[in-house]
Design an enzyme around this catalytic site. Structure first.
Site, PDB file in Angstrom:
ATOM      1  N   LYS A  71      20.284  35.951  19.007  1.00  0.00           N
ATOM      2  CA  LYS A  71      19.764  34.880  19.935  1.00  0.00           C
ATOM      3  C   LYS A  71      18.207  34.130  19.173  1.00  0.00           C
ATOM      4  O   LYS A  71      17.946  33.114  19.226  1.00  0.00           O
ATOM      5  CB  LYS A  71      19.329  35.331  21.198  1.00  0.00           C
ATOM      6  CG  LYS A  71      20.701  35.388  21.844  1.00  0.00           C
ATOM      7  CD  LYS A  71      20.203  35.921  23.307  1.00  0.00           C
ATOM      8  CE  LYS A  71      21.664  36.473  24.263  1.00  0.00           C
ATOM      9  NZ  LYS A  71      21.342  36.755  25.541  1.00  0.00           N
ATOM     10  N   ASP A 108      20.024  31.945  29.736  1.00  0.00           N
ATOM     11  CA  ASP A 108      19.901  32.987  30.372  1.00  0.00           C
ATOM     12  C   ASP A 108      19.054  33.194  31.649  1.00  0.00           C
ATOM     13  O   ASP A 108      19.576  33.788  32.657  1.00  0.00           O
ATOM     14  CB  ASP A 108      19.403  34.290  29.510  1.00  0.00           C
ATOM     15  CG  ASP A 108      20.585  34.486  28.512  1.00  0.00           C
ATOM     16  OD1 ASP A 108      21.590  34.204  28.631  1.00  0.00           O
ATOM     17  OD2 ASP A 108      20.060  35.075  27.486  1.00  0.00           O
TER      18      ASP A 108
END
Ligand code: ATR
Length: 287
Positions: A71, A108
């Site tokens: 990420k 997220d």
């Protein structure tokens, strides 16, 4: 599934990626909405990420999700990033334009908040202090989302206290850091407890925390989703507290990418939850 010259492609970049539920989830939506698309697991070693993303652009992929451990590296590869990615220094969703531009976002935090809204009636981050266990990448997204949603106080508890301190310093806002010995104390008066550590995950030790100090009405959320029912959530239910499992975050974080790649804002339904949960259960039984 009919693959032809018009099929839009997306996938999930990770290493390893076999555990990812994203293919099951996105392909369910593709089938449900009868969209000509396919979503693939894309196992890519960390040292090959930049090449792989360029390859996706060249292959005409609409985009990709990004999971562990890519990420932060994916964030650095983006041509443009939105606020959600900037604030966390990480991207879990890449949108690739026909001109080859890579745009990154991090959904997220959105997924985390939406899952709580859907899973615990009356959830509002402004209701009271939140306790977040862990100080890794997931904790960063969770704490940032809680700050953005107006949490009045966030108690960040981590085994390695210095890591919690660093994260609290980097995020600012109403975040206080504590070492693991402060965990029990941190629960007093808390409206929300979130586990972002790997404790409770399949193959890891359980999270052993006495929930007695949590007030009645507190919400307990485990972002671990394998297994779905962790010892922490069981303990919360035993105490009569609202318990929210980690599957909702996974399902809700996926929506924005699907919409950008395939042109439809997909719904998180009970049928979808069952479809992904069945797969998780089957895996637990195989293990
Ligand atoms: P992620 O990016 O998914 O959040 P991570 O960066 O590996 O993952 O973070 C894992 C978290 O679980 C960390 O907060 C870690 O604590 P440390 O910072 O002290 O390593 C926590 N963790 C892992 N195993 C643990 C254990 N046995 N006891 C307590 N915390 C643990």
């Amino acid at each position: 599934m009919n693959i032809d010259g018009e099929t839009r492609l997306a996938g999930v970049l990770g290493w390893p990626v076999g555990h990812s539920r994203s293919p099951r989830l996105h392909n369910y939506w593709l089938e449900h909405y009868r969209i000509n698309g396919a979503y693939l697991p894309l196992p890519v070693r960390p040292e090959h990420l930049a090449e792989a993303v360029k390859g996706l652009v060249r292959l005409g992929f609409a985009g990709a999700n990004v999971t562990v451990p890519h990420k932060e590296a994916a964030f650095a590869l983006c041509d443009t990033v939105d606020d959600s990615a900037k604030k966390t220094g990480a991207a879990n969703t890449l949108v690739l334009s026909a001109a080859g531009e890579i745009s990154g976002s991090n959904t997220d935090g959105y997924g985390f908040i939406e899952a709580l809204r859907a899973g615990a009636r009356g959830f509002d981050a402004r209701n009271g202090p939140a306790v977040v266990l862990g100080a890794g990448g997931s904790a960063r997204a969770v704490v940032q989302a809680l700050i953005d949603a107006g949490a009045p106080e966030i108690r960040l508890v981590n085994r390695t206290a210095a890591r919690a301190e660093r994260l609290a310093g980097a995020l600012g806002g109403p975040v206080k850091s504590l070492g693991w010995s402060g965990a029990a104390r941190s629960l007093a008066g808390a409206a929300l407890l979130v586990n972002t550590t790997s404790l409770g995950m399949k193959g890891q030790p359980p999270l052993d925390l006495d929930l007695t100090p949590l007030p009645a009405g507190a919400i307990v959320n485990d972002i671990v989703y394998s297994p779905l029912e962790t010892a922490l959530l069981r303990a919360a239910r035993r105490r009569g507290l609202a318990a929210v499992d980690g599957l909702g975050m996974l399902l809700h974080q996926a929506r924005a990418g699907f919409k950008a790649w395939f042109g439809r804002d997909p719904e998180v339904t009970e049928a979808l939850r069952r479809h992904v949960a069945a797969d998780l259960l089957a895996e637990m039984e195989r293990a």
